[in-house]
Design an enzyme around this catalytic site. Structure first.
Site, mmCIF file in Angstrom:
data_model
loop_
_atom_site.group_PDB
_atom_site.id
_atom_site.type_symbol
_atom_site.label_atom_id
_atom_site.label_comp_id
_atom_site.label_asym_id
_atom_site.label_seq_id
_atom_site.Cartn_x
_atom_site.Cartn_y
_atom_site.Cartn_z
ATOM 1 N N CYS A 99 28.307 30.544 8.552
ATOM 2 C CA CYS A 99 27.382 29.581 9.162
ATOM 3 C C CYS A 99 25.960 30.057 8.879
ATOM 4 O O CYS A 99 25.743 30.804 7.918
ATOM 5 C CB CYS A 99 27.665 29.391 10.651
ATOM 6 S SG CYS A 99 27.453 30.869 11.671
ATOM 7 N N ARG A 104 28.882 29.853 15.383
ATOM 8 C CA ARG A 104 30.055 29.147 14.871
ATOM 9 C C ARG A 104 31.007 30.027 14.073
ATOM 10 O O ARG A 104 32.225 30.048 14.354
ATOM 11 C CB ARG A 104 29.611 27.956 13.997
ATOM 12 C CG ARG A 104 28.940 26.860 14.798
ATOM 13 C CD ARG A 104 28.224 25.874 13.884
ATOM 14 N NE ARG A 104 27.074 26.502 13.249
ATOM 15 C CZ ARG A 104 26.275 25.922 12.354
ATOM 16 N NH1 ARG A 104 26.537 24.676 11.964
ATOM 17 N NH2 ARG A 104 25.241 26.557 11.848
ATOM 18 N N SER A 105 30.503 30.730 13.051
ATOM 19 C CA SER A 105 31.429 31.499 12.201
ATOM 20 C C SER A 105 32.119 32.652 12.945
ATOM 21 O O SER A 105 33.271 32.963 12.607
ATOM 22 C CB SER A 105 30.764 31.962 10.898
ATOM 23 O OG SER A 105 29.652 32.781 11.138
HETATM 24 P P1 4NP Z 1 25.135 29.722 13.983
HETATM 25 O O1 4NP Z 1 23.982 29.256 14.993
HETATM 26 O O2 4NP Z 1 24.652 29.376 12.577
HETATM 27 O O3 4NP Z 1 26.299 28.919 14.391
HETATM 28 O O4 4NP Z 1 25.303 31.206 14.181
HETATM 29 C C1 4NP Z 1 22.656 29.676 14.848
HETATM 30 C C2 4NP Z 1 22.236 30.819 15.487
HETATM 31 C C3 4NP Z 1 20.919 31.234 15.370
HETATM 32 C C4 4NP Z 1 20.033 30.513 14.605
HETATM 33 C C5 4NP Z 1 20.466 29.381 13.963
HETATM 34 C C6 4NP Z 1 21.771 28.964 14.089
HETATM 35 N N1 4NP Z 1 18.692 30.932 14.480
HETATM 36 O O5 4NP Z 1 17.916 30.218 13.857
HETATM 37 O O6 4NP Z 1 18.338 31.972 15.017
#
Ligand code: 4NP
Length: 152
Positions: free
Chosen positions: A9, A15-16
């Protein structure tokens, strides 16, 4: 020989990590290695988001052993299957693929559940706990299909 699956992700904290924990819980450890990574490295070294940890825990899946890391080009050599959560991750990973073999490994995870529909796992980061439960359910269904197909 072990089959190796990588979940990808953006941040590798929401998610991942769930996808990794869920798929791992459905496969025998001696034959499969499941890992996860993010296309972005901002959270490298961190535990999964506490909401992902809590949601997984409610379903009896422990993801607290995980630490975030950034996706690397040598992941294309290590892993047999690379599942991405949304179109942005899909395109980012594909753009790093060194050859056609590597490209073939990259899939959008919900296409296992809804073939060719390109449905995305929504990023739950800025929402409430409910978003994480929703993500868990989608990933649980997709991972059931993946686990079944890998053991045919
Ligand atoms: P993930 O969610 O891609 O599902 O881990 C996110 C977590 C943090 C951020 C973006 C997406 N961020 O921009 O910090």
């Amino acid at each position: 020989m072990q089959t190796k699956i990588l979940m990808v992700c953006l941040g590798n904290i929401c998610r991942s990590p769930l996808a990794e924990g869920i798929l791992q819980s459905k496969l025998p450890k001696q034959n499969f290695i499941v890992d996860s990574a993010g296309t972005g490295g901002w959270h490298a070294g961190e535990l999964p988001d506490e909401r992902s940890i809590a949601t997984a825990q409610e379903h009896g899946v422990d993801i607290t052993y995980q630490r975030a890391r950034k996706f690397r080009t040598d992941d294309f050599e290590t892993f047999d299957y690379i599942y991405t959560m949304d179109m942005s991750n899909y395109k980012d990973v594909l753009s790093l693929a060194p050859d056609e073999d590597a490209k073939q490994k990259v899939k959008l995870i919900l296409n296992e559940l809804f073939p060719e529909e390109n449905v995305e796992v929504p990023d739950p980061y800025y929402g409430g706990l409910n978003g994480f439960e929703n993500v868990y359910r989608m990933l649980d269904e997709a991972c059931s299909i993946i686990a079944k197909n890998l053991q045919k």
